[in-house]
Motif scaffolding. Structure first.
Motif, PDB file in Angstrom:
ATOM      1  N   ALA A 169       4.983 -14.481   2.222  1.00  0.00           N
ATOM      2  CA  ALA A 169       5.533 -13.490   3.156  1.00  0.00           C
ATOM      3  C   ALA A 169       7.005 -13.190   2.891  1.00  0.00           C
ATOM      4  CB  ALA A 169       5.351 -13.973   4.594  1.00  0.00           C
ATOM      5  N   ARG A 170       7.793 -14.203   2.586  1.00  0.00           N
ATOM      6  CA  ARG A 170       9.225 -13.976   2.386  1.00  0.00           C
ATOM      7  C   ARG A 170       9.461 -13.086   1.167  1.00  0.00           C
ATOM      8  NH1 ARG A 170      13.827 -15.862   4.471  1.00  0.00           N
ATOM      9  NH2 ARG A 170      15.701 -16.005   3.178  1.00  0.00           N
ATOM     10  N   LEU A 171       8.734 -13.351   0.094  1.00  0.00           N
ATOM     11  CA  LEU A 171       8.853 -12.529  -1.114  1.00  0.00           C
ATOM     12  C   LEU A 171       8.432 -11.089  -0.824  1.00  0.00           C
ATOM     13  CD1 LEU A 171       9.233 -12.014  -4.147  1.00  0.00           C
ATOM     14  CD2 LEU A 171       6.890 -12.862  -4.486  1.00  0.00           C
ATOM     15  N   ALA A 172       7.279 -10.913  -0.207  1.00  0.00           N
ATOM     16  CA  ALA A 172       6.781  -9.569   0.087  1.00  0.00           C
ATOM     17  C   ALA A 172       7.756  -8.824   1.006  1.00  0.00           C
ATOM     18  CB  ALA A 172       5.399  -9.649   0.720  1.00  0.00           C
ATOM     19  N   SER A 173       8.299  -9.541   1.983  1.00  0.00           N
ATOM     20  CA  SER A 173       9.243  -8.926   2.904  1.00  0.00           C
ATOM     21  C   SER A 173      10.497  -8.444   2.177  1.00  0.00           C
ATOM     22  CB  SER A 173       9.631  -9.925   4.002  1.00  0.00           C
ATOM     23  OG  SER A 173      10.620  -9.390   4.851  1.00  0.00           O
ATOM     24  N   ALA A 174      10.992  -9.253   1.245  1.00  0.00           N
ATOM     25  CA  ALA A 174      12.189  -8.881   0.484  1.00  0.00           C
ATOM     26  C   ALA A 174      11.914  -7.679  -0.414  1.00  0.00           C
ATOM     27  CB  ALA A 174      12.669 -10.069  -0.347  1.00  0.00           C
ATOM     28  N   MET A 175      10.736  -7.636  -1.029  1.00  0.00           N
ATOM     29  CA  MET A 175      10.357  -6.488  -1.861  1.00  0.00           C
ATOM     30  C   MET A 175      10.352  -5.209  -1.031  1.00  0.00           C
ATOM     31  SD  MET A 175       7.173  -8.223  -3.924  1.00  0.00           S
ATOM     32  CE  MET A 175       6.653  -6.700  -4.746  1.00  0.00           C
ATOM     33  N   ARG A 176       9.753  -5.284   0.141  1.00  0.00           N
ATOM     34  CA  ARG A 176       9.640  -4.109   0.994  1.00  0.00           C
ATOM     35  C   ARG A 176      11.010  -3.714   1.569  1.00  0.00           C
ATOM     36  NH1 ARG A 176       4.325  -3.040   2.161  1.00  0.00           N
ATOM     37  NH2 ARG A 176       4.826  -2.014   4.129  1.00  0.00           N
ATOM     38  N   TYR A 177      11.837  -4.697   1.886  1.00  0.00           N
ATOM     39  CA  TYR A 177      13.191  -4.439   2.371  1.00  0.00           C
ATOM     40  C   TYR A 177      13.961  -3.604   1.345  1.00  0.00           C
ATOM     41  CZ  TYR A 177      18.003  -5.594   3.900  1.00  0.00           C
ATOM     42  OH  TYR A 177      19.320  -5.548   4.312  1.00  0.00           O
ATOM     43  N   ALA A 178      13.834  -3.959   0.066  1.00  0.00           N
ATOM     44  CA  ALA A 178      14.561  -3.259  -0.995  1.00  0.00           C
ATOM     45  C   ALA A 178      13.983  -1.884  -1.291  1.00  0.00           C
ATOM     46  CB  ALA A 178      14.554  -4.107  -2.262  1.00  0.00           C
ATOM     47  N   ALA A 179      12.669  -1.810  -1.430  1.00  0.00           N
ATOM     48  CA  ALA A 179      12.046  -0.571  -1.900  1.00  0.00           C
ATOM     49  C   ALA A 179      11.819   0.464  -0.815  1.00  0.00           C
ATOM     50  CB  ALA A 179      10.716  -0.897  -2.585  1.00  0.00           C
ATOM     51  N   LEU A 180      11.637   0.014   0.429  1.00  0.00           N
ATOM     52  CA  LEU A 180      11.320   0.942   1.520  1.00  0.00           C
ATOM     53  C   LEU A 180      12.531   1.256   2.397  1.00  0.00           C
ATOM     54  CD1 LEU A 180       7.858  -0.508   2.648  1.00  0.00           C
ATOM     55  CD2 LEU A 180       8.305   1.382   1.066  1.00  0.00           C
ATOM     56  N   GLY A 181      13.666   0.665   2.069  1.00  0.00           N
ATOM     57  CA  GLY A 181      14.875   0.912   2.854  1.00  0.00           C
ATOM     58  C   GLY A 181      15.423   2.308   2.630  1.00  0.00           C
ATOM     59  N   PRO A 182      16.541   2.628   3.273  1.00  0.00           N
ATOM     60  CA  PRO A 182      17.116   3.967   3.160  1.00  0.00           C
ATOM     61  C   PRO A 182      17.511   4.275   1.716  1.00  0.00           C
ATOM     62  CG  PRO A 182      18.685   2.451   4.174  1.00  0.00           C
ATOM     63  CD  PRO A 182      17.371   1.736   4.110  1.00  0.00           C
ATOM     64  N   GLY A 183      17.313   5.488   1.316  1.00  0.00           N
ATOM     65  CA  GLY A 183      17.657   5.909  -0.040  1.00  0.00           C
ATOM     66  C   GLY A 183      17.287   7.367  -0.246  1.00  0.00           C
ATOM     67  N   LYS A 184      17.982   8.032  -1.137  1.00  0.00           N
ATOM     68  CA  LYS A 184      17.742   9.463  -1.343  1.00  0.00           C
ATOM     69  C   LYS A 184      16.504   9.725  -2.200  1.00  0.00           C
ATOM     70  CE  LYS A 184      22.748  10.206  -1.213  1.00  0.00           C
ATOM     71  NZ  LYS A 184      23.122   8.783  -1.406  1.00  0.00           N
TER      72      LYS A 184
END
Length: 296
Positions: free
Chosen positions: A31-46
């Motif tokens: 879960a921690r790994l998946a959460s970090a992946m999603r935090y990076a890729a799904l966060g704010p960005g243009k």
């Protein structure tokens, strides 16, 4: 520009939704790994690179579903690169896109693993039949992205960027080469991948790649200017780091006005590459103005 901004936002939303479905969910022991992946890729960005892929693909008649999957793969590679760039052993940044960087929000080991996993997901997406029914086309996409992201592209450019920081001085040729690799290679893949999908002619590929290489340099020159003139609040990341580190950049070599002039000349050249497409390339032409004028 208003239409461009609307389409950029719509493209970002579509890529975010598609990525949400493709990335692993944050449950179980991982879960921690998946959460970090999603935090990076799904966060704010243009999502500028996916936008370029979608627009270039539409310009030459590529299939929309394939373009969206390619866009997701590009965003995974870009997100992984940002995670690793921010690590203490690289740029040592605490802030990215206005939020704590992944190694701050989680921890350093999880950040490394999240970046590694996002890189793997990118190639998994391209390799699946949903991206294209022809295995040979999929292998070409995988190979092109590997070159753009690896030692002859983005990663090699980061290595040269570290060299520039350590040395503190360099000629404009080395700085240009560094940024063509670090920033330009993934942007070039964004517009050349649709050509692979459609088997478009050499003339179209040459034009789009020329456009992408110039756009990548403009992006980095503007980054250097913003680092020198912008604030941390505006940029959503730490400002003024290049000068504090004594790093050789377009600004340190050319000065602010010289860098701006170089960016304007590259912008005119980038648009010239698109002339063969006529008015159909309006969104890509506007992308040049957007990158040139951006403030974050």
């Amino acid at each position: 520009m208003k239409q461009f901004l609307t389409e950029l936002e719509e493209a970002a939303d579509r890529v975010t939704v598609a990525l949400d479905a493709l990335l692993p969910r944050a449950d179980g022991p991982e879960a921690r790994l998946a959460s970090a992946m999603r935090y990076a890729a799904l966060g704010p960005g243009k999502r500028v690179r996916p936008f370029l892929a979608l627009q270039a693909g539409r310009l030459i008649g590529a299939e929309e579903r394939a373009l969206l999957r390619i866009s997701c793969a590009i965003e995974c590679i870009h997100s992984y690169s940002l995670i690793h760039d921010d690590l203490p052993c690289m740029d040592d940044d605490d802030l990215r896109r206005g939020r704590p960087t992944v190694h701050i929000a989680y921890d350093e080991a999880t950040a490394v693993l999240a970046g590694d996993a996002l890189q793997a997901v990118a190639f998994e997406i391209l390799a699946e039949p949903d991206t294209h029914p022809n295995g040979y086309v999929r292998s070409l996409l995988v190979g092109e992205l590997a070159r753009a992201a690896g030692a002859r592209g983005m990663v090699g450019g980061q290595a040269l960027d570290m060299y520039l920081t350590e040395e503190g001085s360099a000629d404009i040729g080395l700085i240009t080469r560094t940024q063509r690799m670090k920033t330009g290679a993934l942007i070039a893949f964004s517009v050349s991948a649709p050509v692979i999908l459609t088997e478009a002619g050499k003339e179209a590929r040459t034009a789009l790649e020329g456009f992408a290489h110039d756009l990548g340099l403009i992006y980095q020159i503007v980054d250097d200017i913003l680092d020198a003139e912008g604030s941390t609040e505006e940029l959503g990341k730490t400002a003024g780091k290049d000068e504090r580190q004594g790093k050789a950049t377009f600004v340190s070599i050319l000065g602010i006005e010289g860098a701006r002039d170089r960016a304007r000349r590259l912008a005119a050249q980038a648009k010239e590459h698109l002339a063969m497409f006529g008015r159909e390339a309006h969104m890509l032409e506007t992308a040049v103005d957007y990158v040139l004028q951006r403030r974050a």
